[in-house]
Design a protein around this motif. Structure first.
Motif, PDB file in Angstrom:
ATOM      1  N   GLY B   3      37.143  44.488  53.793  1.00 33.88           N
ATOM      2  CA  GLY B   3      38.200  43.496  53.886  1.00 33.88           C
ATOM      3  C   GLY B   3      39.236  43.708  52.810  1.00 33.88           C
ATOM      4  O   GLY B   3      39.300  44.750  52.158  1.00 33.88           O
ATOM      5  N   VAL B   4      40.031  42.673  52.593  1.00 31.33           N
ATOM      6  CA  VAL B   4      41.065  42.707  51.571  1.00 31.33           C
ATOM      7  C   VAL B   4      40.389  42.485  50.213  1.00 31.33           C
ATOM      8  O   VAL B   4      39.616  41.545  50.062  1.00 31.33           O
ATOM      9  CB  VAL B   4      42.112  41.619  51.821  1.00 31.33           C
ATOM     10  CG1 VAL B   4      43.175  41.653  50.735  1.00 31.33           C
ATOM     11  CG2 VAL B   4      42.730  41.790  53.210  1.00 31.33           C
ATOM     12  N   THR B   5      40.687  43.357  49.275  1.00 33.02           N
ATOM     13  CA  THR B   5      40.055  43.281  47.965  1.00 33.02           C
ATOM     14  C   THR B   5      41.079  42.923  46.903  1.00 33.02           C
ATOM     15  O   THR B   5      42.102  43.614  46.766  1.00 33.02           O
ATOM     16  CB  THR B   5      39.400  44.624  47.592  1.00 33.02           C
ATOM     17  OG1 THR B   5      38.470  44.990  48.610  1.00 33.02           O
ATOM     18  CG2 THR B   5      38.661  44.498  46.264  1.00 33.02           C
ATOM     19  N   GLN B   6      40.787  41.868  46.162  1.00 28.64           N
ATOM     20  CA  GLN B   6      41.671  41.464  45.080  1.00 28.64           C
ATOM     21  C   GLN B   6      40.914  41.564  43.761  1.00 28.64           C
ATOM     22  O   GLN B   6      39.759  41.150  43.665  1.00 28.64           O
ATOM     23  CB  GLN B   6      42.157  40.020  45.280  1.00 28.64           C
ATOM     24  CG  GLN B   6      43.117  39.864  46.428  1.00 28.64           C
ATOM     25  CD  GLN B   6      43.742  38.476  46.472  1.00 28.64           C
ATOM     26  OE1 GLN B   6      43.491  37.716  47.392  1.00 28.64           O
ATOM     27  NE2 GLN B   6      44.560  38.164  45.471  1.00 28.64           N
ATOM     28  N   THR B   7      41.596  42.114  42.785  1.00 31.34           N
ATOM     29  CA  THR B   7      41.010  42.209  41.450  1.00 31.34           C
ATOM     30  C   THR B   7      42.035  41.810  40.401  1.00 31.34           C
ATOM     31  O   THR B   7      43.236  42.036  40.587  1.00 31.34           O
ATOM     32  CB  THR B   7      40.535  43.649  41.159  1.00 31.34           C
ATOM     33  OG1 THR B   7      41.641  44.555  41.318  1.00 31.34           O
ATOM     34  CG2 THR B   7      39.402  44.054  42.065  1.00 31.34           C
ATOM     35  N   PRO B   8      41.585  41.221  39.308  1.00 30.60           N
ATOM     36  CA  PRO B   8      40.227  40.697  39.112  1.00 30.60           C
ATOM     37  C   PRO B   8      40.037  39.390  39.872  1.00 30.60           C
ATOM     38  O   PRO B   8      40.995  38.845  40.413  1.00 30.60           O
ATOM     39  CB  PRO B   8      40.183  40.481  37.605  1.00 30.60           C
ATOM     40  CG  PRO B   8      41.591  40.117  37.249  1.00 30.60           C
ATOM     41  CD  PRO B   8      42.468  40.931  38.153  1.00 30.60           C
ATOM     42  N   ARG B   9      38.856  38.866  39.921  1.00 31.78           N
ATOM     43  CA  ARG B   9      38.613  37.595  40.586  1.00 31.78           C
ATOM     44  C   ARG B   9      39.015  36.425  39.700  1.00 31.78           C
ATOM     45  O   ARG B   9      39.482  35.399  40.187  1.00 31.78           O
ATOM     46  CB  ARG B   9      37.128  37.457  40.956  1.00 31.78           C
ATOM     47  CG  ARG B   9      36.681  38.341  42.103  1.00 31.78           C
ATOM     48  CD  ARG B   9      37.310  37.939  43.439  1.00 31.78           C
ATOM     49  NE  ARG B   9      37.199  36.519  43.738  1.00 31.78           N
ATOM     50  CZ  ARG B   9      36.147  35.939  44.277  1.00 31.78           C
ATOM     51  NH1 ARG B   9      35.070  36.651  44.552  1.00 31.78           N
ATOM     52  NH2 ARG B   9      36.152  34.641  44.536  1.00 31.78           N
ATOM     53  N   TYR B  10      38.806  36.586  38.416  1.00 28.14           N
ATOM     54  CA  TYR B  10      39.133  35.521  37.461  1.00 28.14           C
ATOM     55  C   TYR B  10      39.843  36.127  36.264  1.00 28.14           C
ATOM     56  O   TYR B  10      39.544  37.255  35.860  1.00 28.14           O
ATOM     57  CB  TYR B  10      37.867  34.790  36.999  1.00 28.14           C
ATOM     58  CG  TYR B  10      37.074  34.177  38.123  1.00 28.14           C
ATOM     59  CD1 TYR B  10      36.040  34.884  38.723  1.00 28.14           C
ATOM     60  CD2 TYR B  10      37.368  32.895  38.584  1.00 28.14           C
ATOM     61  CE1 TYR B  10      35.323  34.323  39.771  1.00 28.14           C
ATOM     62  CE2 TYR B  10      36.649  32.331  39.638  1.00 28.14           C
ATOM     63  CZ  TYR B  10      35.637  33.053  40.216  1.00 28.14           C
ATOM     64  OH  TYR B  10      34.922  32.502  41.250  1.00 28.14           O
ATOM     65  N   LEU B  11      40.757  35.346  35.721  1.00 30.09           N
ATOM     66  CA  LEU B  11      41.557  35.840  34.605  1.00 30.09           C
ATOM     67  C   LEU B  11      42.004  34.658  33.754  1.00 30.09           C
ATOM     68  O   LEU B  11      42.436  33.626  34.284  1.00 30.09           O
ATOM     69  CB  LEU B  11      42.781  36.557  35.179  1.00 30.09           C
ATOM     70  CG  LEU B  11      43.509  37.628  34.377  1.00 30.09           C
ATOM     71  CD1 LEU B  11      42.548  38.656  33.842  1.00 30.09           C
ATOM     72  CD2 LEU B  11      44.529  38.307  35.281  1.00 30.09           C
ATOM     73  N   ILE B  12      41.896  34.815  32.441  1.00 31.96           N
ATOM     74  CA  ILE B  12      42.412  33.801  31.531  1.00 31.96           C
ATOM     75  C   ILE B  12      43.429  34.474  30.636  1.00 31.96           C
ATOM     76  O   ILE B  12      43.134  35.501  30.013  1.00 31.96           O
ATOM     77  CB  ILE B  12      41.283  33.164  30.685  1.00 31.96           C
ATOM     78  CG1 ILE B  12      40.260  32.487  31.599  1.00 31.96           C
ATOM     79  CG2 ILE B  12      41.869  32.162  29.692  1.00 31.96           C
ATOM     80  CD1 ILE B  12      39.062  31.922  30.855  1.00 31.96           C
ATOM     81  N   LYS B  13      44.624  33.896  30.593  1.00 26.86           N
ATOM     82  CA  LYS B  13      45.704  34.452  29.786  1.00 26.86           C
ATOM     83  C   LYS B  13      46.322  33.348  28.935  1.00 26.86           C
ATOM     84  O   LYS B  13      46.161  32.147  29.224  1.00 26.86           O
ATOM     85  CB  LYS B  13      46.790  35.064  30.690  1.00 26.86           C
ATOM     86  CG  LYS B  13      46.376  36.362  31.359  1.00 26.86           C
ATOM     87  CD  LYS B  13      46.377  37.496  30.373  1.00 26.86           C
ATOM     88  CE  LYS B  13      46.185  38.828  31.038  1.00 26.86           C
ATOM     89  NZ  LYS B  13      46.237  39.947  30.074  1.00 26.86           N
TER      90      LYS B  13
END
Lengths: 109, 116
Positions: B3-13
């Protein structure tokens, strides 16, 4: 941009048909109506789409009124796993889309 | 097929930083669209890319940008992050250049960005 209006929430008994309405009175002649659903914290899942005629697939049926100003998504035998937010979307000729707030469907045992 | 892959799943900035999110579409799909989802604003269209060209753009400031590579993978970049940019960022891939061409879009799981 074409705008859609949906009731904010609906309940349905498990095993019964769920009928989710959508108003899209500003839809243009060649714009399709799409339905997606989103289960908490997941990406939206495609359900069905149509232009003028009623459509049916393994997940649902889509009934579009003759004037195309509204449509109804029908889940024929709702299960607990169908609990989700359902979005009715019209994609404009420019390819843009407006998701609206969707309908939160709660299927109850 | 994948399927469609998104990275990263979680991010804190942190406020003021910039961030780059990645989306790999379904194999053979050439169109990638990006959306921002927040509790208050719902799902809002950011932009669409097809064959490495931006075809459509939503009403977002210039801090939001994107690009698409020759293999159809897409990235979106947000510069000078603000607290209000905290959201779930979703990408969707489809065969055709626009969803009005009767090609349904498939969404990834999203990247949840938190700006502190």
């Amino acid at each position: 941009d074409a705008k859609t209006t949906q009731p904010p929430s609906m309940d349905c008994a498990e095993g019964r048909a769920a009928n989710l309405p959508c108003n899209h009175s500003t839809i243009s002649g060649n714009e399709y109506v799409y339905w997606y659903r989103q289960i908490h914290s997941q990406g939206p899942q495609y359900i069905i789409h149509g232009l003028k005629n009623n459509e049916t697939n393994e997940m649902a049926s889509l009934i579009i009124t003759e004037d195309r100003k509204s449509s109804t998504l029908i889940l024929p035998h709702a299960t607990l796993r169908d609990t989700a937010v359902y979005y009715c979307i019209v994609f404009t000729n420019a390819g843009k889309s407006t998701f609206g707030d969707g309908t939160t469907l709660t299927v109850k045992p | 097929k994948a399927g469609v892959t998104q990275t990263p799943r979680y991010l804190i900035k942190t406020r003021g930083q910039q961030v780059t999110l990645s989306c790999s579409p379904i194999s053979g799909h050439r169109s990638v669209s990006w959306y921002q989802q927040t509790p208050g604003q719902g799902l809002q269209f950011l932009f669409e890319y097809f064959s490495e060209t931006q075809r459509n753009k939503g009403n977002f400031p210039g801090r939001f940008s994107g690009r698409q590579f020759s293999n159809s993978r897409s990235e979106m970049n947000v510069s000078t992050l603000e607290l209000g940019d905290s959201a779930l960022y979703l990408c969707a891939s489809s065969l055709g250049p626009s969803m009005v061409r009767v090609t349904e879009a498939f969404f990834g799981q999203g990247t949840r960005l938190t700006v502190v």
